[in-house]
Design a protein around this motif. Structure first.
Motif, PDB file in Angstrom:
ATOM      1  N   LEU A  37       0.831  -1.199   0.000  1.00 57.74           N
ATOM      2  CA  LEU A  37       0.000   0.000   0.000  1.00 57.74           C
ATOM      3  C   LEU A  37       0.865   1.247   0.000  1.00 57.74           C
ATOM      4  N   GLN A  38       1.937   1.242   0.801  1.00 57.28           N
ATOM      5  CA  GLN A  38       2.840   2.385   0.839  1.00 57.28           C
ATOM      6  C   GLN A  38       3.525   2.566  -0.511  1.00 57.28           C
ATOM      7  N   ASP A  39       3.850   1.451  -1.160  1.00 58.78           N
ATOM      8  CA  ASP A  39       4.497   1.503  -2.469  1.00 58.78           C
ATOM      9  C   ASP A  39       3.574   2.156  -3.488  1.00 58.78           C
ATOM     10  N   GLU A  40       2.298   1.765  -3.492  1.00 59.93           N
ATOM     11  CA  GLU A  40       1.318   2.361  -4.402  1.00 59.93           C
ATOM     12  C   GLU A  40       1.126   3.842  -4.093  1.00 59.93           C
ATOM     13  N   SER A  41       0.959   4.154  -2.801  1.00 59.91           N
ATOM     14  CA  SER A  41       0.735   5.539  -2.399  1.00 59.91           C
ATOM     15  C   SER A  41       1.905   6.429  -2.781  1.00 59.91           C
ATOM     16  N   LYS A  42       3.110   5.969  -2.510  1.00 54.33           N
ATOM     17  CA  LYS A  42       4.300   6.765  -2.813  1.00 54.33           C
ATOM     18  C   LYS A  42       4.447   6.991  -4.313  1.00 54.33           C
ATOM     19  N   ALA A  43       4.107   5.976  -5.119  1.00 55.96           N
ATOM     20  CA  ALA A  43       4.192   6.107  -6.573  1.00 55.96           C
ATOM     21  C   ALA A  43       3.214   7.168  -7.069  1.00 55.96           C
ATOM     22  N   LEU A  44       2.000   7.152  -6.521  1.00 55.74           N
ATOM     23  CA  LEU A  44       0.989   8.123  -6.928  1.00 55.74           C
ATOM     24  C   LEU A  44       1.348   9.525  -6.448  1.00 55.74           C
ATOM     25  N   LEU A  45       1.878   9.628  -5.222  1.00 56.32           N
ATOM     26  CA  LEU A  45       2.248  10.934  -4.686  1.00 56.32           C
ATOM     27  C   LEU A  45       3.435  11.539  -5.439  1.00 56.32           C
ATOM     28  N   LEU A  52       1.573  20.044 -12.535  1.00 54.03           N
ATOM     29  CA  LEU A  52       1.381  21.461 -12.258  1.00 54.03           C
ATOM     30  C   LEU A  52       0.034  21.687 -11.573  1.00 54.03           C
ATOM     31  N   GLN A  53       0.026  22.501 -10.550  1.00 49.36           N
ATOM     32  CA  GLN A  53      -1.195  22.853  -9.820  1.00 49.36           C
ATOM     33  C   GLN A  53      -1.942  21.614  -9.327  1.00 49.36           C
ATOM     34  N   SER A  54      -1.194  20.598  -8.937  1.00 46.55           N
ATOM     35  CA  SER A  54      -1.828  19.333  -8.554  1.00 46.55           C
ATOM     36  C   SER A  54      -2.469  19.384  -7.174  1.00 46.55           C
ATOM     37  N   GLU A  55      -2.003  20.265  -6.299  1.00 48.88           N
ATOM     38  CA  GLU A  55      -2.527  20.297  -4.937  1.00 48.88           C
ATOM     39  C   GLU A  55      -4.006  20.653  -4.913  1.00 48.88           C
ATOM     40  N   ALA A  56      -4.401  21.620  -5.737  1.00 46.68           N
ATOM     41  CA  ALA A  56      -5.817  21.999  -5.782  1.00 46.68           C
ATOM     42  C   ALA A  56      -6.675  20.896  -6.388  1.00 46.68           C
ATOM     43  N   LEU A  57      -6.106  20.185  -7.381  1.00 47.40           N
ATOM     44  CA  LEU A  57      -6.864  19.158  -8.081  1.00 47.40           C
ATOM     45  C   LEU A  57      -6.921  17.851  -7.303  1.00 47.40           C
ATOM     46  N   LEU A  58      -5.809  17.531  -6.631  1.00 45.46           N
ATOM     47  CA  LEU A  58      -5.686  16.233  -5.961  1.00 45.46           C
ATOM     48  C   LEU A  58      -5.376  16.421  -4.472  1.00 45.46           C
ATOM     49  N   HIS A  59      -6.117  17.297  -3.815  1.00 40.38           N
ATOM     50  CA  HIS A  59      -5.842  17.599  -2.413  1.00 40.38           C
ATOM     51  C   HIS A  59      -6.063  16.397  -1.492  1.00 40.38           C
ATOM     52  N   SER A  60      -6.895  15.447  -1.929  1.00 41.36           N
ATOM     53  CA  SER A  60      -7.154  14.265  -1.099  1.00 41.36           C
ATOM     54  C   SER A  60      -6.002  13.260  -1.153  1.00 41.36           C
ATOM     55  N   TRP A  61      -5.100  13.435  -2.102  1.00 43.93           N
ATOM     56  CA  TRP A  61      -3.962  12.526  -2.221  1.00 43.93           C
ATOM     57  C   TRP A  61      -2.930  12.878  -1.152  1.00 43.93           C
ATOM     58  N   SER A  62      -2.978  12.188  -0.038  1.00 47.68           N
ATOM     59  CA  SER A  62      -2.080  12.470   1.080  1.00 47.68           C
ATOM     60  C   SER A  62      -1.900  11.218   1.923  1.00 47.68           C
ATOM     61  N   LEU A  63      -0.694  11.036   2.461  1.00 47.97           N
ATOM     62  CA  LEU A  63      -0.428   9.876   3.317  1.00 47.97           C
ATOM     63  C   LEU A  63      -1.175   9.969   4.637  1.00 47.97           C
ATOM     64  N   TRP A  73      -8.844   8.286  -2.218  1.00 47.69           N
ATOM     65  CA  TRP A  73      -8.342   9.453  -2.937  1.00 47.69           C
ATOM     66  C   TRP A  73      -9.191   9.716  -4.172  1.00 47.69           C
ATOM     67  N   THR A  74      -9.228  10.969  -4.585  1.00 45.36           N
ATOM     68  CA  THR A  74      -9.959  11.355  -5.783  1.00 45.36           C
ATOM     69  C   THR A  74      -9.501  10.547  -7.002  1.00 45.36           C
ATOM     70  N   GLY A  75     -10.453   9.935  -7.694  1.00 44.75           N
ATOM     71  CA  GLY A  75     -10.151   9.219  -8.930  1.00 44.75           C
ATOM     72  C   GLY A  75      -9.581   7.830  -8.755  1.00 44.75           C
ATOM     73  N   ILE A  76      -9.432   7.364  -7.515  1.00 40.71           N
ATOM     74  CA  ILE A  76      -8.833   6.053  -7.246  1.00 40.71           C
ATOM     75  C   ILE A  76      -9.891   5.057  -6.797  1.00 40.71           C
ATOM     76  N   THR A  77      -9.878   3.878  -7.380  1.00 33.42           N
ATOM     77  CA  THR A  77     -10.754   2.780  -6.958  1.00 33.42           C
ATOM     78  C   THR A  77      -9.885   1.580  -6.631  1.00 33.42           C
ATOM     79  N   LEU A  94      -5.326  18.083 -15.799  1.00 34.17           N
ATOM     80  CA  LEU A  94      -3.979  17.678 -15.396  1.00 34.17           C
ATOM     81  C   LEU A  94      -2.949  18.210 -16.389  1.00 34.17           C
ATOM     82  N   GLN A  95      -1.861  18.767 -15.849  1.00 29.73           N
ATOM     83  CA  GLN A  95      -0.769  19.252 -16.676  1.00 29.73           C
ATOM     84  C   GLN A  95       0.531  18.640 -16.178  1.00 29.73           C
ATOM     85  N   GLY A  96       1.227  17.969 -17.064  1.00 28.99           N
ATOM     86  CA  GLY A  96       2.472  17.319 -16.675  1.00 28.99           C
ATOM     87  C   GLY A  96       2.789  16.174 -17.605  1.00 28.99           C
TER      88      GLY A  96
END
Length: 216
Positions: A37-45, A52-63, A73-77, A94-96
């Protein structure tokens, strides 16, 4: 009497050893699941941090969210085992690039939808590590360069759409590079401005038992 006591004592020792083994085995399984789980989370983070500007879009993505599990997390199943099986971030501005996303850290991914964004750069060759993908949509982005041959490793994919990008090559060209014994044709393929309907049985180099159609 002594023999009976000895037998009972042996049974008790065996029971204690079995209980100890099960306890240690359970702890190992929990530790392994937590590590994955940590491996998946760290890869996504890591990928989030590259956008660019990911914090506003993906604010739920946090350990700090749900003990580091990305399942909320947003967009994750996630699947029943709590592993990431789907990423759906279509039309999220998304920009990047895709390069920072470690596909090998997401071994259970079956669906990836990043369509209608502003992703640029190449489609990374490591995307072929997601061999369980059945749905891949990267359409309507700004992806460029040549298609990686590793896309042919996605032998389970039924929907593959990379249309409306700035790619140097379309899927027709890529598929023609594949030996026929390795040929896998998705049910739906979105191409880069190419419409091709062809029966592979007509080729001199081999045969496949069904025709296939590409849709632009």
């Amino acid at each position: 009497m002594a023999s009976e006591r000895s037998t009972i004592f042996s049974l008790l020792i065996s029971l204690l050893v079995l209980m100890l083994f099960n306890s240690l085995s359970g702890k190992c399984n929990v530790a392994a699941m937590k590590y994955e789980l940590q491996d998946e989370s760290k890869a996504l983070l890591k990928w989030k941090g590259s956008l660019l500007q990911s914090e506003a879009l993906l604010h739920s993505w946090s350990l700090s969210t749900a003990n580091g599990s990305p399942c909320n997390w947003t967009g994750i199943t996630c699947n029943d085992d709590g592993k990431v099986k789907e990423i759906n971030l279509s039309n999220c501005s998304l920009q990047g690039k895709l390069d920072p996303l470690s596909f090998s850290s997401l071994p259970n991914l079956v669906r990836l939808d990043l369509s209608i964004n502003a992703l640029s750069g190449n489609i990374p060759s490591q995307i072929g590590a997601s061999s369980h993908l059945v749905f891949l949509d990267l359409s309507m982005n700004q992806l460029s360069g040549a298609l990686p041959l590793s896309l042919t490793n996605l032998t389970r994919v039924s929907v593959l759409n990379i249309s409306d990008n700035k790619l140097d090559e379309d899927l027709e060209s890529l598929l023609l590079k594949i030996p026929l014994e390795q040929f896998h044709v998705p049910t739906y393929i979105g191409l880069v401005g190419c419409l091709w309907n062809h029966d592979i049985n007509d080729l001199d180099t081999g045969t496949i038992n069904h025709p296939f159609t590409f849709y632009a």
